[in-house]
Design an enzyme around this catalytic site. Structure first.
Site, PDB file in Angstrom:
ATOM      1  N   GLU A  53      27.451  28.914  31.495  1.00  0.00           N
ATOM      2  CA  GLU A  53      26.024  28.628  31.632  1.00  0.00           C
ATOM      3  C   GLU A  53      25.272  29.091  30.378  1.00  0.00           C
ATOM      4  O   GLU A  53      24.410  28.402  29.854  1.00  0.00           O
ATOM      5  CB  GLU A  53      25.488  29.333  32.879  1.00  0.00           C
ATOM      6  CG  GLU A  53      24.111  28.860  33.274  1.00  0.00           C
ATOM      7  CD  GLU A  53      23.640  29.544  34.545  1.00  0.00           C
ATOM      8  OE1 GLU A  53      24.444  30.226  35.204  1.00  0.00           O
ATOM      9  OE2 GLU A  53      22.444  29.389  34.862  1.00  0.00           O
ATOM     10  N   ARG A  72      41.736  37.215  38.729  1.00  0.00           N
ATOM     11  CA  ARG A  72      42.110  37.119  40.144  1.00  0.00           C
ATOM     12  C   ARG A  72      43.160  36.051  40.388  1.00  0.00           C
ATOM     13  O   ARG A  72      43.906  36.119  41.368  1.00  0.00           O
ATOM     14  CB  ARG A  72      40.865  36.915  41.016  1.00  0.00           C
ATOM     15  CG  ARG A  72      39.986  38.165  41.080  1.00  0.00           C
ATOM     16  CD  ARG A  72      38.797  37.976  41.988  1.00  0.00           C
ATOM     17  NE  ARG A  72      37.835  37.031  41.472  1.00  0.00           N
ATOM     18  CZ  ARG A  72      36.839  37.324  40.639  1.00  0.00           C
ATOM     19  NH1 ARG A  72      36.674  38.573  40.226  1.00  0.00           N
ATOM     20  NH2 ARG A  72      36.012  36.397  40.216  1.00  0.00           N
TER      21      ARG A  72
HETATM   22  P1  AMP Z   1      33.949  27.872  37.404  1.00  0.00           P
HETATM   23  O1  AMP Z   1      34.510  27.859  36.009  1.00  0.00           O
HETATM   24  O2  AMP Z   1      32.483  27.601  37.456  1.00  0.00           O
HETATM   25  O3  AMP Z   1      34.736  26.970  38.328  1.00  0.00           O
HETATM   26  O4  AMP Z   1      34.085  29.365  37.934  1.00  0.00           O
HETATM   27  C1  AMP Z   1      35.305  29.799  38.413  1.00  0.00           C
HETATM   28  C2  AMP Z   1      35.608  31.219  38.018  1.00  0.00           C
HETATM   29  O5  AMP Z   1      34.479  32.076  38.151  1.00  0.00           O
HETATM   30  C3  AMP Z   1      36.690  31.752  38.920  1.00  0.00           C
HETATM   31  O6  AMP Z   1      37.636  32.444  38.117  1.00  0.00           O
HETATM   32  C4  AMP Z   1      35.985  32.646  39.901  1.00  0.00           C
HETATM   33  O7  AMP Z   1      36.706  33.837  40.074  1.00  0.00           O
HETATM   34  C5  AMP Z   1      34.605  32.923  39.295  1.00  0.00           C
HETATM   35  N1  AMP Z   1      33.461  32.573  40.196  1.00  0.00           N
HETATM   36  C6  AMP Z   1      32.528  31.608  39.981  1.00  0.00           C
HETATM   37  N2  AMP Z   1      31.622  31.563  40.957  1.00  0.00           N
HETATM   38  C7  AMP Z   1      31.984  32.519  41.851  1.00  0.00           C
HETATM   39  C8  AMP Z   1      31.449  32.952  43.118  1.00  0.00           C
HETATM   40  N3  AMP Z   1      30.348  32.402  43.678  1.00  0.00           N
HETATM   41  N4  AMP Z   1      32.098  33.953  43.759  1.00  0.00           N
HETATM   42  C9  AMP Z   1      33.211  34.521  43.228  1.00  0.00           C
HETATM   43  N5  AMP Z   1      33.750  34.159  42.045  1.00  0.00           N
HETATM   44  C10 AMP Z   1      33.164  33.172  41.356  1.00  0.00           C
END
Ligand code: AMP
Length: 178
Positions: free
Chosen positions: A98, A61
């Protein structure tokens, strides 16, 4: 279109991709012509106020918003890809999920030494994905001082994590919780 109006275009999908997660779905925002244009406009204003020489987007995205901002500013776009997609020798960065690990890859030929790269993704949660992208781009020789997101989930601490890594973080909207 205001940031609150943009926020209203993001669809909340409970329990996706697994129970307990509230998925903030930008599909509905990009499916709204004026909303998509406004989101890209806000992000381009932020990126344009930096000294960026190039824009990087994180698959998938982050490509939608990052490539749109790059085209709008007339800057090169660097895709930060999932593994095995680039047809050339790559630089790779593993990062923790995770459960398990994932990897991001970049074409080192896409970055000149000292290039000032702004990283763009749709959403920052724990920051693991964006932090890995920033480390990867820095390893490729880029200066990464800014990261931009459509959505921040501040309670998950990702933006603070990037700030500790010396990156200025901005998001158009945020949602409490996870
Ligand atoms: P993080 O690495 O935990 O910051 O997760 C970010 C990535 O996971 C991004 O590329 C987001 O598109 C996706 N992502 C994580 N949590 C969500 C959420 N609650 N809603 C939508 N996309 C998420």
């Amino acid at each position: 279109m205001t940031r609150d109006e943009l926020k209203a275009l993001i669809r909340d999908v409970p329990d996706f991709p697994k129970p307990g997660i509230m998925f903030r779905d930008v599909t509905t925002l990009i499916g709204h012509g004026r909303g998509f244009a406004a989101a890209v406009g806000h992000l381009a204003d932020l990126a344009g106020s930096t000294e960026a020489t190039s824009i990087a987007g994180i698959e998938a995205r982050g490509f939608i918003f990052g490539a749109s901002v790059a085209a709008r500013l007339g800057l090169p776009f660097v895709p930060v890809r999932k593994p095995g997609k680039l047809p050339v020798p790559v630089l790779a960065m593993d990062y923790a999920l995770e459960y398990g690990t994932d990897t991001l890859e970049v074409d080192p030929g896409a970055i000149s030494s000292g290039e000032r790269v702004v990283v763009i993704d749709d959403l920052i949660a724990t920051g693991g994905t964006a932090h890995a992208a920033i480390k990867l781009l820095r390893e490729a020789g880029a200066e990464v001082g800014h990261a931009l997101f459509l959505v921040d989930l501040p309670d998950l601490g990702g933006a603070d994590r990037l700030r500790e890594a010396g990156v200025t973080v901005e998001a158009l909207v945020d949602f409490p919780g996870h």
